[in-house]
Design a protein around this motif. Structure first.
Motif, PDB file in Angstrom:
ATOM      1  N   LEU A   1       0.832  -1.329  -0.344  1.00 55.69           N
ATOM      2  CA  LEU A   1       0.174   0.549   0.192  1.00 55.69           C
ATOM      3  C   LEU A   1       0.649   1.479  -0.274  1.00 55.69           C
ATOM      4  CD1 LEU A   1      -2.803  -0.784   2.583  1.00 55.69           C
ATOM      5  CD2 LEU A   1      -2.817  -0.938  -0.254  1.00 55.69           C
ATOM      6  N   GLY A   2       1.922   1.158   0.744  1.00 58.92           N
ATOM      7  CA  GLY A   2       2.987   2.149   1.180  1.00 58.92           C
ATOM      8  C   GLY A   2       3.726   3.027  -0.373  1.00 58.92           C
ATOM      9  N   LEU A   3       4.064   1.427  -1.217  1.00 61.62           N
ATOM     10  CA  LEU A   3       4.608   1.970  -2.295  1.00 61.62           C
ATOM     11  C   LEU A   3       3.905   2.080  -3.513  1.00 61.62           C
ATOM     12  CD1 LEU A   3       7.288  -1.158  -2.463  1.00 61.62           C
ATOM     13  CD2 LEU A   3       7.988   1.386  -2.474  1.00 61.62           C
ATOM     14  N   ARG A   4       2.073   1.957  -3.375  1.00 60.64           N
ATOM     15  CA  ARG A   4       1.736   2.898  -3.792  1.00 60.64           C
ATOM     16  C   ARG A   4       1.639   4.398  -4.980  1.00 60.64           C
ATOM     17  NH1 ARG A   4      -2.508   0.204  -6.982  1.00 60.64           N
ATOM     18  NH2 ARG A   4      -3.549   1.765  -7.144  1.00 60.64           N
ATOM     19  N   MET A   5       2.029   4.890  -3.097  1.00 64.74           N
ATOM     20  CA  MET A   5       2.158   6.034  -3.108  1.00 64.74           C
ATOM     21  C   MET A   5       3.333   6.818  -3.691  1.00 64.74           C
ATOM     22  SD  MET A   5      -0.701   7.255  -0.041  1.00 64.74           S
ATOM     23  CE  MET A   5      -0.345   8.991  -0.734  1.00 64.74           C
ATOM     24  N   ASP A   6       3.247   8.358  -4.373  1.00 65.96           N
ATOM     25  CA  ASP A   6       4.749   8.751  -4.646  1.00 65.96           C
ATOM     26  C   ASP A   6       5.658   9.409  -4.081  1.00 65.96           C
ATOM     27  OD1 ASP A   6       5.930  10.131  -6.912  1.00 65.96           O
ATOM     28  OD2 ASP A   6       5.841  12.103  -5.066  1.00 65.96           O
ATOM     29  N   GLU A   7       4.910   8.908  -2.365  1.00 63.54           N
ATOM     30  CA  GLU A   7       5.973   9.396  -0.969  1.00 63.54           C
ATOM     31  C   GLU A   7       6.659   7.650  -0.608  1.00 63.54           C
ATOM     32  OE1 GLU A   7       3.081   9.514   2.748  1.00 63.54           O
ATOM     33  OE2 GLU A   7       3.130  10.449   1.480  1.00 63.54           O
ATOM     34  N   GLY A   8       5.793   7.167  -1.147  1.00 68.29           N
ATOM     35  CA  GLY A   8       6.976   5.397  -0.985  1.00 68.29           C
ATOM     36  C   GLY A   8       6.910   4.953   0.290  1.00 68.29           C
ATOM     37  N   VAL A   9       7.660   4.214   0.584  1.00 69.95           N
ATOM     38  CA  VAL A   9       8.067   3.511   2.232  1.00 69.95           C
ATOM     39  C   VAL A   9       9.630   4.164   2.849  1.00 69.95           C
ATOM     40  CG1 VAL A   9       8.798   1.803   3.619  1.00 69.95           C
ATOM     41  CG2 VAL A   9       6.326   1.471   1.338  1.00 69.95           C
ATOM     42  N   ASP A  10       9.497   4.679   3.676  1.00 70.88           N
ATOM     43  CA  ASP A  10      10.478   4.992   4.410  1.00 70.88           C
ATOM     44  C   ASP A  10      11.007   3.861   5.536  1.00 70.88           C
ATOM     45  OD1 ASP A  10      12.430   6.510   6.373  1.00 70.88           O
ATOM     46  OD2 ASP A  10      11.358   6.414   7.330  1.00 70.88           O
TER      47      ASP A  10
END
Length: 398
Positions: A330-339
């Protein structure tokens, strides 16, 4: 200007699965309904909302009472009668505290928002309309069963803005029958110049359960199946949108979603950030927190089953591994990605280590980037995102 979504607040999705006509590519739990069926459905829907608190207790789930986003999806929720919409809102407000300034979205088809339902929806707090445009080319729209023309779409957008709705968005589909780079450019040009604040761009999915999908698989010509472009062309059209829309002020913040400054969908962001949400109605899904993780609910996708028994819901409980997997895909779907630093602090090494090793290979293949520990998909990675997610999680023991 939109407000940030509060992670302590609930998002609510309301499914209204009735359409004036069903698109040939659609495999959603929706269809044409009679007035009697819609009235019966609203009664069942309100009863489900009234039972939400007791259901959460029975599941041992935390149910936030405060709500900051509500999304009416479908189907075509704008086909509801004003009094039916009032009853649904009444049920929501007697069971939840809908915050001032809440983002309340209504999905609609161009030309299918009557004056009465528009006025009533605004009175009840609807602040955002999402239009199922799909294409501004008449031939492409008609080929999949859409009932509107380009002119009607533009008139609808202008009308909604004139009625005071600032947040008006639209869906577009890359890969419709007869679509070309030139016709797609026309749709993008109209979409970015007509006053919309949000755009969702999807590549056509050839689903074997849809009428169009069955015909494409069979190699036939019904439903204009012979006019569907190759997957490679659909991918090129998506890339064209990813390049074109930011230049027009629509920043890509998720694989399929683009918004003007301050106009992201706060409700949809809840899904990608794993914030609790509760779905009501046919085929609606929910995710609520528990003391040990999360519980996910899925309502029946058959109208008769939904109307008959709430106990027919599918219930699944997730622990640490499930939470990790969801955080990744789900996090990688967003442009901000995963920290990665945040990931490593929240999850054990046996989960994060194999994932980090996979990232190195994916970066080398130009499917991901790793900048100062923040993982993101590249444009190539977005096009094959399911493959990327699979490789990231293949070393995770379930």
């Amino acid at each position: 200007m939109q407000q940030a979504s509060d992670n302590s607040m609930l998002g609510i999705y309301v499914s209204v699965p009735f359409c004036r006509a069903k698109c040939s590519f659609c495999n959603f739990a929706s269809g044409v309904g009679t007035p009697e069926a819609m009235e019966s459905y609203v009664e069942r829907l309100c009863a489900e909302i009234d039972g939400a608190g007791a259901n959460a207790v029975s599941l041992g789930a935390e149910l936030p009472r405060r709500v900051d986003t509500v999304y009416f999806g479908g189907g075509t929720p704008s086909l509801l009668a004003p009094q039916q919409l009032r009853r649904i809102f009444a049920a929501l407000r007697r069971n939840f505290d809908v915050a001032d300034g809440a983002e309340i979205t209504l999905e609609a088809a161009p030309g299918q928002i009557g004056d009465a339902i528009l006025a009533e929806s605004q009175r009840l707090g609807v602040s955002r309309v999402s239009l199922g445009v799909q294409s501004f080319i008449d031939r492409e729209s008609a080929s999949v069963g859409r009932l509107h023309t380009e002119r009607e779409c533009i008139q609808e957008i202008v009308r909604l803005r004139a009625e005071g709705l600032i947040e008006v968005g639209a869906d577009l589909i890359a890969g419709l029958p007869y679509q070309t780079a030139e016709s797609w450019e026309h749709s993008l040009e109209v979409a970015t110049g007509v006053g919309l604040t949000h755009l969702s761009v999807y590549m056509l999915e050839i689903d074997e359960d849809s009428r169009l999908g069955q015909e494409v698989i069979a190699g036939g010509k019904r439903f204009h199946a012979h006019g569907v472009p190759a997957e490679e062309i659909s991918a090129e059209l998506y890339e064209q949108a990813c390049a074109r829309l930011p230049r027009a002020g629509f920043t890509q913040y998720e694989i399929s979603n683009f918004a003007g400054a301050g106009h992201r969908s706060r409700h949809n962001v809840k899904y990608w950030q794993r914030t609790p949400y509760l779905g009501f109605g046919l085929d609606a899904h929910s995710m609520l927190r528990t003391t040990t993780g999360a519980v996910r609910l899925a309502n029946p996708d058959e109208l008769g089953q939904y109307a008959g028994a709430q106990s027919a819901r599918e219930i699944s409980r997730g622990g640490v591994t499930e939470a990790f997997e969801e955080t990744i895909f789900l996090g990688l779907r967003m442009d901000e990605g995963v920290d990665f630093q945040g990931l490593a602090a929240a999850f054990p090494n046996e989960l994060t280590k194999p994932c980090a090793e996979a990232v190195r290979d994916l970066v080398a293949e130009d499917l991901m980037t790793d900048e100062d520990g923040r993982w993101r998909l590249t444009l190539r990675g977005r096009l094959v995102s399911n493959e990327v997610f699979g490789r990231l999680l293949e070393g995770v023991a379930v």
